[in-house]
Design a protein around this motif. Structure first.
Motif, PDB file in Angstrom:
ATOM      1  N   CYS A 199       2.972  22.324  -4.412  1.00 12.95           N
ATOM      2  CA  CYS A 199       3.306  21.466  -3.282  1.00 12.95           C
ATOM      3  C   CYS A 199       4.087  20.262  -3.794  1.00 12.95           C
ATOM      4  O   CYS A 199       4.140  20.006  -5.001  1.00 12.95           O
ATOM      5  CB  CYS A 199       2.045  21.014  -2.551  1.00 12.95           C
ATOM      6  N   ALA A 200       4.711  19.528  -2.875  1.00 13.39           N
ATOM      7  CA  ALA A 200       5.497  18.357  -3.252  1.00 13.39           C
ATOM      8  C   ALA A 200       5.013  17.150  -2.466  1.00 13.39           C
ATOM      9  O   ALA A 200       4.649  17.260  -1.288  1.00 13.39           O
ATOM     10  CB  ALA A 200       6.983  18.600  -2.984  1.00 13.39           C
ATOM     11  N   VAL A 201       5.024  15.999  -3.130  1.00 13.14           N
ATOM     12  CA  VAL A 201       4.539  14.770  -2.508  1.00 13.14           C
ATOM     13  C   VAL A 201       5.536  13.637  -2.730  1.00 13.14           C
ATOM     14  O   VAL A 201       5.975  13.396  -3.855  1.00 13.14           O
ATOM     15  CB  VAL A 201       3.165  14.353  -3.080  1.00 13.14           C
ATOM     16  N   LEU A 202       5.868  12.939  -1.646  1.00  7.61           N
ATOM     17  CA  LEU A 202       6.707  11.753  -1.724  1.00  7.61           C
ATOM     18  C   LEU A 202       5.807  10.524  -1.814  1.00  7.61           C
ATOM     19  O   LEU A 202       4.798  10.435  -1.106  1.00  7.61           O
ATOM     20  CB  LEU A 202       7.599  11.628  -0.480  1.00  7.61           C
ATOM     21  N   HIS A 203       6.196   9.571  -2.661  1.00  9.71           N
ATOM     22  CA  HIS A 203       5.421   8.340  -2.858  1.00  9.71           C
ATOM     23  C   HIS A 203       6.212   7.168  -2.278  1.00  9.71           C
ATOM     24  O   HIS A 203       7.288   6.829  -2.776  1.00  9.71           O
ATOM     25  CB  HIS A 203       5.176   8.095  -4.343  1.00  9.71           C
ATOM     26  N   MET A 236       0.849  -1.198   0.000  1.00 14.66           N
ATOM     27  CA  MET A 236       0.000   0.000   0.000  1.00 14.66           C
ATOM     28  C   MET A 236       0.887   1.252   0.000  1.00 14.66           C
ATOM     29  O   MET A 236       1.852   1.317   0.748  1.00 14.66           O
ATOM     30  CB  MET A 236      -0.897   0.003   1.235  1.00 14.66           C
ATOM     31  N   THR A 237       0.540   2.195  -0.819  1.00 16.72           N
ATOM     32  CA  THR A 237       1.343   3.416  -0.913  1.00 16.72           C
ATOM     33  C   THR A 237       0.983   4.399   0.200  1.00 16.72           C
ATOM     34  O   THR A 237      -0.190   4.582   0.534  1.00 16.72           O
ATOM     35  CB  THR A 237       1.133   4.099  -2.279  1.00 16.72           C
ATOM     36  N   VAL A 238       2.011   5.006   0.763  1.00 13.60           N
ATOM     37  CA  VAL A 238       1.839   6.108   1.710  1.00 13.60           C
ATOM     38  C   VAL A 238       2.339   7.373   1.025  1.00 13.60           C
ATOM     39  O   VAL A 238       3.403   7.375   0.388  1.00 13.60           O
ATOM     40  CB  VAL A 238       2.606   5.849   3.019  1.00 13.60           C
ATOM     41  N   TYR A 239       1.569   8.451   1.148  1.00 11.88           N
ATOM     42  CA  TYR A 239       1.909   9.730   0.536  1.00 11.88           C
ATOM     43  C   TYR A 239       2.313  10.728   1.623  1.00 11.88           C
ATOM     44  O   TYR A 239       1.641  10.850   2.644  1.00 11.88           O
ATOM     45  CB  TYR A 239       0.729  10.286  -0.248  1.00 11.88           C
ATOM     46  N   VAL A 240       3.411  11.423   1.392  1.00 14.19           N
ATOM     47  CA  VAL A 240       3.905  12.441   2.310  1.00 14.19           C
ATOM     48  C   VAL A 240       3.887  13.764   1.554  1.00 14.19           C
ATOM     49  O   VAL A 240       4.632  13.948   0.589  1.00 14.19           O
ATOM     50  CB  VAL A 240       5.338  12.127   2.776  1.00 14.19           C
ATOM     51  N   ALA A 241       3.020  14.684   1.967  1.00 13.39           N
ATOM     52  CA  ALA A 241       2.847  15.938   1.231  1.00 13.39           C
ATOM     53  C   ALA A 241       3.252  17.130   2.079  1.00 13.39           C
ATOM     54  O   ALA A 241       2.901  17.218   3.265  1.00 13.39           O
ATOM     55  CB  ALA A 241       1.393  16.091   0.792  1.00 13.39           C
ATOM     56  N   MET A 242       3.991  18.044   1.462  1.00 13.58           N
ATOM     57  CA  MET A 242       4.414  19.257   2.165  1.00 13.58           C
ATOM     58  C   MET A 242       4.178  20.478   1.276  1.00 13.58           C
ATOM     59  O   MET A 242       4.283  20.390   0.056  1.00 13.58           O
ATOM     60  CB  MET A 242       5.882  19.152   2.571  1.00 13.58           C
ATOM     61  N   ASP A 243       3.873  21.591   1.931  1.00 16.68           N
ATOM     62  CA  ASP A 243       3.576  22.806   1.176  1.00 16.68           C
ATOM     63  C   ASP A 243       4.052  24.038   1.943  1.00 16.68           C
ATOM     64  O   ASP A 243       4.109  24.035   3.178  1.00 16.68           O
ATOM     65  CB  ASP A 243       2.060  22.904   0.946  1.00 16.68           C
ATOM     66  N   ASP A 244       4.408  25.085   1.178  1.00 18.50           N
ATOM     67  CA  ASP A 244       4.756  26.402   1.721  1.00 18.50           C
ATOM     68  C   ASP A 244       5.882  26.328   2.742  1.00 18.50           C
ATOM     69  O   ASP A 244       5.769  26.836   3.860  1.00 18.50           O
ATOM     70  CB  ASP A 244       3.526  27.066   2.335  1.00 18.50           C
TER      71      ASP A 244
END
Length: 234
Positions: free
Chosen positions: A57-61, A1-9
């Motif tokens: 924004c940026a997201v790690l997969h 299962m994929t976990v997403y890590v999202a960061m912004d600003d």
């Protein structure tokens, strides 16, 4: 299962951008988890929305992380973001598994590309979906973009890869074969023709920017007078 890590600003005009920070976090997380890639997602540009330069924004997969890994992933990412905090930024962090992404979050991500959304909307959505979301300084407006990033990344048809496979190791002129071996699934022209050989003319010192399209890593190119030019898409 994929976990997403999202960061912004996470940045201001004088600091490194969110994309660079995301790649640093990816390198740290890769010591314990597989990191498939990092995507950039363009959000709405409007005078009512404060942003540093492009409002993305940026997201790690993380394709094989599990829901139980989320607390540790969140803590590690949060600490790196706090260590990198710069005055004038309003960072937000969200971490979720694919199973937590419902149609409501997909819609929130889509809306964030064309509408002005609020922290209250982002926080309520996170609470209802049991998603870990936190503002890490400033006004904390980054919680909006980080929640949107989760939805956009999960949808699989938005943004472009800042990092995937070995593409960042290949800059400037390169062959289609090199890129296909480095982690790109397909190179296609705007009118749908597949490119499997020839020279791809990326700018000197720059790597190509493929896009997530239908679960594939796809590089869109233009052919101009015999030259194959990579297209940089938002």
């Amino acid at each position: 299962m994929t976990v997403y890590v999202a960061m912004d600003d996470t940045d201001n005009l004088n600091s490194r951008g969110t994309g660079r920070l995301a790649r640093s976090v990816a390198a740290a997380l890769a010591e314990e988890y597989e990191v498939f890639g990092v995507t950039r997602h363009q959000l709405y540009v409007n005078d009512a929305i404060p942003y540093t330069s492009h409002n993305s924004c940026a997201v790690l997969h993380l394709p094989h992380a599990e829901k139980q890994d989320i607390p540790a992933i969140f803590e590690m990412t949060e600490q790196m973001m706090l260590d990198d905090f710069v005055e004038g930024s309003d960072p937000g962090l969200a971490v979720a598994s694919a199973s937590q992404v419902t149609p409501a979050l997909l819609a929130f991500g889509k809306d964030a590309k064309s509408k002005v959304l609020t922290q209250e909307m982002a926080r309520s959505l996170a609470k209802n979906l049991d998603i870990r979301l936190k503002g890490l300084g400033g006004t904390e407006d980054g919680v909006i973009g980080s929640m949107a990033g989760i939805g956009l990344a999960r949808a699989g048809n938005d943004g472009r890869f800042l990092q995937v496979g070995r593409i960042r190791e290949i800059t400037g002129l390169c062959t289609a074969e090199e890129l296909l071996e480095a982690g790109i699934d397909a190179i296609i022209t705007r009118d749908g023709r597949q490119v499997t050989k020839g020279i791809i003319e990326a700018p000197e010192g720059k790597s190509v920017k493929p896009c997530p399209i239908g679960g594939w890593v796809v590089l869109i190119v233009d052919e101009q007078d015999g030259h194959i030019i990579p297209v940089k898409r938002d």
